[in-house]
Write a protein that holds these residues in place. Structure first.
Motif, PDB file in Angstrom:
ATOM      1  N   THR A  92      25.424  -0.827 -10.882  1.00 15.07           N
ATOM      2  CA  THR A  92      24.306   0.566 -11.267  1.00 15.07           C
ATOM      3  C   THR A  92      24.352   1.077 -10.538  1.00 15.07           C
ATOM      4  O   THR A  92      23.938   2.537 -10.391  1.00 15.07           O
ATOM      5  N   THR A  93      23.930   1.012  -9.107  1.00 11.73           N
ATOM      6  CA  THR A  93      24.245   1.685  -7.430  1.00 11.73           C
ATOM      7  C   THR A  93      24.900   2.568  -7.865  1.00 11.73           C
ATOM      8  O   THR A  93      24.718   3.327  -8.159  1.00 11.73           O
ATOM      9  N   LEU A  94      26.140   1.957  -8.125  1.00 12.84           N
ATOM     10  CA  LEU A  94      27.179   3.062  -8.591  1.00 12.84           C
ATOM     11  C   LEU A  94      27.186   4.417  -9.867  1.00 12.84           C
ATOM     12  O   LEU A  94      27.466   5.049  -9.153  1.00 12.84           O
ATOM     13  N   LYS A  95      26.413   3.667 -10.591  1.00 15.66           N
ATOM     14  CA  LYS A  95      26.050   4.400 -11.738  1.00 15.66           C
ATOM     15  C   LYS A  95      25.150   5.534 -11.073  1.00 15.66           C
ATOM     16  O   LYS A  95      24.981   7.288 -11.582  1.00 15.66           O
ATOM     17  N   ARG A  96      24.045   5.224 -10.538  1.00  9.36           N
ATOM     18  CA  ARG A  96      23.027   6.370  -9.698  1.00  9.36           C
ATOM     19  C   ARG A  96      23.397   7.085  -9.066  1.00  9.36           C
ATOM     20  O   ARG A  96      23.362   8.628  -9.204  1.00  9.36           O
ATOM     21  N   ILE A  97      24.371   7.041  -8.443  1.00 10.52           N
ATOM     22  CA  ILE A  97      24.690   7.660  -7.298  1.00 10.52           C
ATOM     23  C   ILE A  97      25.764   8.384  -8.158  1.00 10.52           C
ATOM     24  O   ILE A  97      25.592   9.793  -7.750  1.00 10.52           O
ATOM     25  N   LEU A  98      26.594   8.600  -8.825  1.00  3.35           N
ATOM     26  CA  LEU A  98      27.648   9.380  -9.728  1.00  3.35           C
ATOM     27  C   LEU A  98      26.934  10.559 -10.437  1.00  3.35           C
ATOM     28  O   LEU A  98      27.230  11.230  -9.978  1.00  3.35           O
ATOM     29  N   LEU A  99      25.570   9.732 -10.731  1.00  2.00           N
ATOM     30  CA  LEU A  99      25.079  10.710 -11.570  1.00  2.00           C
ATOM     31  C   LEU A  99      23.477  12.173 -10.585  1.00  2.00           C
ATOM     32  O   LEU A  99      23.771  12.993 -10.554  1.00  2.00           O
ATOM     33  N   LEU A 134      26.487  11.280   0.117  1.00  2.00           N
ATOM     34  CA  LEU A 134      26.712  10.804  -1.442  1.00  2.00           C
ATOM     35  C   LEU A 134      28.142  10.061  -1.921  1.00  2.00           C
ATOM     36  O   LEU A 134      27.842   9.325  -2.761  1.00  2.00           O
ATOM     37  N   VAL A 135      28.398  11.059  -1.913  1.00  2.00           N
ATOM     38  CA  VAL A 135      30.273  10.961  -2.348  1.00  2.00           C
ATOM     39  C   VAL A 135      30.992   9.935  -1.302  1.00  2.00           C
ATOM     40  O   VAL A 135      31.023   9.061  -1.894  1.00  2.00           O
ATOM     41  N   LYS A 143      23.957  15.967  -9.906  1.00  2.00           N
ATOM     42  CA  LYS A 143      22.877  16.757 -10.039  1.00  2.00           C
ATOM     43  C   LYS A 143      22.880  17.520  -9.076  1.00  2.00           C
ATOM     44  O   LYS A 143      22.208  18.659  -9.264  1.00  2.00           O
ATOM     45  N   THR A 144      23.403  17.373  -7.867  1.00  2.00           N
ATOM     46  CA  THR A 144      23.694  17.907  -6.793  1.00  2.00           C
ATOM     47  C   THR A 144      24.969  19.287  -6.667  1.00  2.00           C
ATOM     48  O   THR A 144      24.043  19.895  -6.314  1.00  2.00           O
ATOM     49  N   LYS A 145      26.125  18.415  -7.357  1.00  2.00           N
ATOM     50  CA  LYS A 145      26.755  19.749  -7.561  1.00  2.00           C
ATOM     51  C   LYS A 145      26.134  20.445  -8.616  1.00  2.00           C
ATOM     52  O   LYS A 145      26.755  22.335  -7.910  1.00  2.00           O
TER      53      LYS A 145
END
Length: 210
Positions: A149-156, A35-36, A160-162
């Protein structure tokens, strides 16, 4: 503590849970790393889209001002009101590494020259270029919204995964390993106690037999 009498089956089950937690930790860590990488790829795209958007917006505003000067504000406004079908934005969903992100499509944003609704007689080619530039600009805005929007959701999802990786690494797995260590030591202690008890019983029988 001494009253607690765990069993070997409890230790075996706990070891299985530790193994599953370690596998889950590794999978989540790989997901986070993936994801990163995806985040930075999309971030580069967002930066490029913003530059292009600003550049095209300035060009479109410049065309609009020139068109107003050449043909008058009333003429430009009449062209805008001549559109029969308003632009439509349709939002679908797609998945990037398990993350649900929007996929946006549009209708009636970019039209052929003869379908724009205003008469070609009495308007210049510059007017056609003006309309086309704003159609392209609107299309870019939609693409930019989708990407950001895709960028923000991936960051969230990364955050969460971290948190889940950290919880497994620093809390869940250490606690289970500590519990397993305690059970193992307690079982060894119980075995020593049983061995000592058996020796006492053996000596007692030997003494009676003699």
């Amino acid at each position: 503590m001494a009253d607690i009498k765990p069993t070997r089956s409890e230790l075996i089950n706990l070891k299985k849970k530790i193994k599953l937690a370690q596998v889950g930790h590794d999978l989540l860590k790989r997901k986070k790393d993936g994801l990163v990488q995806e985040f930075f790829r999309i971030l580069d795209l967002v930066k490029e889209q913003r530059k292009t958007l600003v550049r095209n917006y300035r060009a479109s505003v410049s065309k609009l001002e020139i068109a107003r000067a050449l043909e008058g504000t009333a003429s430009i406004e009449s062209i805008a009101f001549a559109l029969k079908d308003e632009p439509e934005v349709i939002i679908h969903g797609k998945s990037i590494m398990g993350v649900k992100v929007p996929q946006i499509t549009t209708k009636f944003v970019k039209r052929p020259l003869l379908e724009r609704g205003y008469g070609l007689i009495g308007t210049s080619s510059y007017t056609d270029e003006l309309v086309e530039s704003w159609e392209n600009l609107l299309e870019m805005v939609v693409r930019s919204v989708e990407t950001e929007t895709t960028l923000k959701r991936i960051l969230l999802e990364i955050e969460k995964t971290k948190r889940r990786v950290s919880a497994l690494e620093y809390v869940v797995i250490p606690n289970m390993e500590g519990a397993a260590s305690f059970i193992r030591l307690r079982l060894e202690e119980m075995e020593r106690e049983n061995l000592f008890r058996l020796k006492r019983i053996k000596k007692k029988h030997e003494k009676i037999a003699s």
